[in-house]
Write an enzyme that holds these catalytic residues in place. Structure first.
Site, PDB file in Angstrom:
ATOM      1  N   SER A 262      44.342  38.513  36.110  1.00 21.96           N
ATOM      2  CA  SER A 262      43.146  38.123  36.117  1.00 21.96           C
ATOM      3  C   SER A 262      42.247  39.200  35.619  1.00 21.96           C
ATOM      4  CB  SER A 262      42.556  37.691  37.541  1.00 21.96           C
ATOM      5  OG  SER A 262      42.688  38.688  38.407  1.00 21.96           O
ATOM      6  N   LYS A 263      40.822  38.910  35.423  1.00 21.34           N
ATOM      7  CA  LYS A 263      39.766  39.847  34.946  1.00 21.34           C
ATOM      8  C   LYS A 263      39.797  40.993  35.811  1.00 21.34           C
ATOM      9  CE  LYS A 263      34.943  39.900  34.680  1.00 21.34           C
ATOM     10  NZ  LYS A 263      35.071  41.619  34.826  1.00 21.34           N
ATOM     11  N   ARG A 264      39.993  40.673  37.357  1.00 18.18           N
ATOM     12  CA  ARG A 264      39.733  41.700  38.181  1.00 18.18           C
ATOM     13  C   ARG A 264      40.867  42.764  38.181  1.00 18.18           C
ATOM     14  NH1 ARG A 264      36.872  40.188  43.628  1.00 18.18           N
ATOM     15  NH2 ARG A 264      36.908  42.514  43.673  1.00 18.18           N
TER      16      ARG A 264
END
Length: 505
Positions: A262-264
RNA sequence: GGCCCGUUCGUCUAGCGGCUAGGACGCCAGAUUUUCAUUCUGGUAGCAGGGGUUCGAUUCCCCUACGGGCUACCA
C-alpha cells in the site's frame, strides 16, 4: 488466434505499482503474440472519480515506454473506451438479463440492507442476498408484476441483481491456477446495475470484454472470487463460445508485515509505490519512481520479475527482450513481497547500460539547479569517472560535486587520520610538481609525484591521502590522479593552498 | 464467520518422482581499488507440519497450520 488484451484501471487515484505490473503483463503478452493492447477507463463509480488520474495513467505509460494500441486517447474500432460514455450499452444488456430471467429488479434501499446486515451481525450471522434470502426481500421475484411496473413507472430507485442458479458447481479454467470450482450456493446475488443508471464493474467488464473481443483477461488475483459470476454472465448473455481465457496474477505484498502493498509502506520504508510523483487534489504528495531517480527500464525489469521468471538465469532484461520472452505459463501462483533493495540493484544494473552522455544530462540538471555552468564535455568526462558507483541518477552530484566546487570544509575524522603537520611542506612541493608536469595527464603526474615520494623516503599512502583530502575534502572519490587531471592544475594548487591555510591541526 | 487462492534460503525464485535442492538480492569474509564506491571470489541460509500413494517424494493426494484475497448500489 488473435490476441486482444486490455488493461482496465479505474481513475480513482494514481496508478499503483501493482496496477503497473498488471498493465505490463498485459502489454508483454500482447506484444509477444503480435496482439492488441487496449486501455479502457473503468469510471462507472462517479463518486470515486479523481481529477487527473486518467492523465496520470497515460503519463506513466509514456514514461515507461508502454504503448497503447486502442484506448480513449488513441481511439480504435470499439470507441468509446471510457465506460461512463457507454451507459446506454449497459442498460440494454441489463434489460436483456431481466428478460431472460438471469437478472431481477431489487428495490431494497441501501439503508434497509444495512439494517438487515446489522441485525444479522448482532445475532452472529452474516447476511447475504442470495437464493435463501431473496424471497424475503423487496424485488421483482417477490413483488407482483403490477407492483413492479408501478414502482418502475414511479421512478422508484432500483438495482438489477444477478440471479445465481441454485446449487450449481461452476467449473472454471485459469491459465495460472488451473481448474477452480465454486458452488453457486456460496455466492450472493451481486448488483449488476446501480440505481444511478450505471453498471457495476462486473457487468461493464463482461459486456465490454465481449464487445471489444478480448481474448485473454489478465488481472489481479483479487478478482478470482468474482470469476464464477463473470463466467455465468457470459453464459447468461449466450457468449460462452467466445468467452476469453482468464489469468489471475499473484498480488504484490508488503516488504515486511502483513497484507498487500500500500501507499503507506512506501512512506514508511522510503521507496515509491507509484511510477510518477502524484499530488492529490487535496495537495497530498506521493513520491514516484521517476522522481526518485529510477530508470523506466529498471522499473519495468523489476516488475516483470515480480511474479514471472524466464526459466533461465537471465535477470536483466530490456523491454524488447521481455516482449520476446514473456509468457503466462511461467507466472508464479503465490504472492510476491516487494523488495526495495532489489529494486535498487535493478536500477544500478540499468544505469550501467546507459551512455555517459545520457547520465551527464541528469548531472547537468543538478548543476543548473545550483547555478553552476559547466562545459558539457567536462560533465561527460566527470560522469565517466563516477558512474560505477551510482544506484540512482540523482546521486551524481554527491559523487561528483568536488569536480565543480572547491571543498568548503574538511571531514574531521579524515583530517585527524591523514593530515600531519610535517606533511605540509611536502604538500607545497607536490602542489608545484603537479603544476609543472607536462603533459598534464594523470599518468605523468602520478609518475612525477611518485618520484618525489620515493626520493624523500615518504609513504605513497601518506601523500596520496593527504592530497585527496585537500582536493576533495574527504576520503572518497575515483582515482586520485584522474581527479587531479580533470580539475586542472590551477584548481589543484588553489585547493592545496586553501587546505594548508584552513585545516586546524 | 463463509468462500476461494497459495506455501522451496530473511526476500525474489529454479525444480514439473530419483539433484551434493540451482541462481539472484541482502548479509558476512577475502581480493582489487595504497581512499570510498564499483567489480571479482568465497561463505551463510530453505523444501511449514502430519498422514498417505510409490521401490523412491520438494515434486502426486488428504488433513492441519500459516499466509493472502474476496465477502458494498468500489473497482
Amino acid at each position: 488466434m488473435t490476441v486482444r488484451v486490455r488493461f482496465a484501471p479505474s481513475p480513482t487515484g494514481p496508478l499503483h505499482i501493482g496496477g503497473v505490473r498488471t498493465a505490463l503483463f498485459n502489454y508483454l503478452f500482447a506484444r509477444k503474440h503480435g496482439g492488441t493492447f487496449i486501455l479502457r477507463i473503468e469510471d462507472t463509480d462517479q463518486t470515486r472519480y479523481v481529477e487527473g488520474a486518467e492523465d496520470y495513467i497515460a503519463d506513466a505509460f509514456r514514461w515507461l515506454g508502454i504503448t497503447i494500441d486502442e484506448g480513449h486517447l488513441v481511439g480504435g474500432q470499439h470507441d468509446p473506451y471510457r465506460q461512463s460514455e457507454r451507459a446506454d450499452i449497459y442498460l440494454s444488456h441489463a434489460n436483456q438479463l431481466i428478460e431472460s430471467g438471469w437478472g431481477y429488479y431489487a428495490f431494497d434501499t441501501p439503508e434497509e440492507l444495512d439494517a438487515i446486515r446489522k441485525k444479522n451481525e448482532s445475532e452472529g450471522k452474516v447476511f447475504t442476498y442470495d437464493s435463501t434470502t431473496r424471497s424475503t426481500l423487496k424485488n421483482s421475484l417477490t413483488l407482483s408484476a403490477d407492483e413492479v411496473k408501478t414502482m418502475l413507472d414511479n421512478g422508484d430507485p432500483y438495482v438489477i441483481r444477478f440471479k445465481f442458479p441454485e446449487n450449481r458447481e461452476v467449473v472454471m479454467q485459469d491459465i495460472i491456477r488451473g481448474t477452480v470450482k465454486v458452488n453457486t450456493q456460496t455466492l450472493d446475488d451481486k448488483v449488476l446495475f446501480k440505481s444511478d443508471g450505471l453498471p457495476t464493474y462486473h457487468m461493464a467488464n463482461v459486456v465490454d470484454d465481449h464487445l471489444m473481443e478480448i481474448s485473454h483477461v489478465i488481472r489481479g488475483e483479487e478478482w478470482l472470487p468474482s470469476l464464477p459470476l463473470h463466467v455465468l454472465l457470459y453464459e447468461a448473455f449466450g457468449w460462452t463460445d467466445t468467452m476469453p481465457q482468464f489469468a489471475h496474477l499473484p498480488l504484490i505484498l508488503k516488504p515486511e508485515g502483513k497484507g498487500k502493498l500500500s501507499k503507506r509502506d512506501g512512506d514508511k520504508l522510503g521507496f515509491p509505490v507509484f511510477p510518477l510523483l502524484w499530488t492529490s487534489p487535496e495537495g497530498e504528495v506521493s513520491r514516484g519512481y521517476r522522481e526518485d531517480g529510477y530508470l523506466p527500464e529498471a522499473v519495468i525489469n523489476m516488475l516483470a520479475l515480480l511474479g514471472w521468471n524466464p526459466g533461465t538465469e537471465q535477470e536483466i532484461f530490456s523491454l524488447e527482450e521481455l516482449c520476446q520472452q514473456f509468457d503466462l505459463e511461467r507466472v508464479s501462483k503465490s504472492g510476491a513481497r516487494f523488495d526495495p533493495d532489489k529494486a535498487k540493484w535493478f536500477n544500478h544494473q540499468h544505469i550501467t547500460k546507459k551512455s555517459d552522455e545520457f547520465l551527464a544530462l541528469s548531472l547537468v540538471d543538478s548543476l543548473s539547479g545550483k547555478d553552476i555552468i559547466a562545459n558539457f564535455e567536462y560533465v561527460v568526462k566527470v560522469v565517466s569517472l563516477v558512474r560505477d558507483r551510482l544506484n540512482f541518477t540523482h546521486e551524481l552530484w554527491d559523487h561528483a560535486h568536488f569536480f565543480f566546487e572547491n571543498p568548503a570544509e574538511f571531514d574531521e575524522k579524515i583530517v585527524k587520520k591523514r593530515w600531519k603537520s610535517d606533511l605540509i611542506p611536502h604538500m607545497q612541493n607536490v602542489s608545484q610538481i603537479i603544476a609543472a608536469t607536462t603533459p598534464y595527464q594523470a599518468e605523468s603526474i602520478k609518475e612525477a609525484v611518485s618520484k618525489y615520494i620515493e626520493t624523500n623516503g615518504l609513504g605513497f599512502g601518506a601523500i596520496a591521502n593527504a592530497l585527496r583530502l585537500a582536493l576533495v575534502g574527504s576520503s572518497v572519490g575515483p582515482d586520485l590522479f584522474a581527479i587531479v587531471e580533470t580539475i586542472g592544475a590551477e584548481a589543484c594548487v588553489n585547493r592545496i593552498n586553501f587546505a594548508i591555510e584552513n585545516i586546524d591541526i
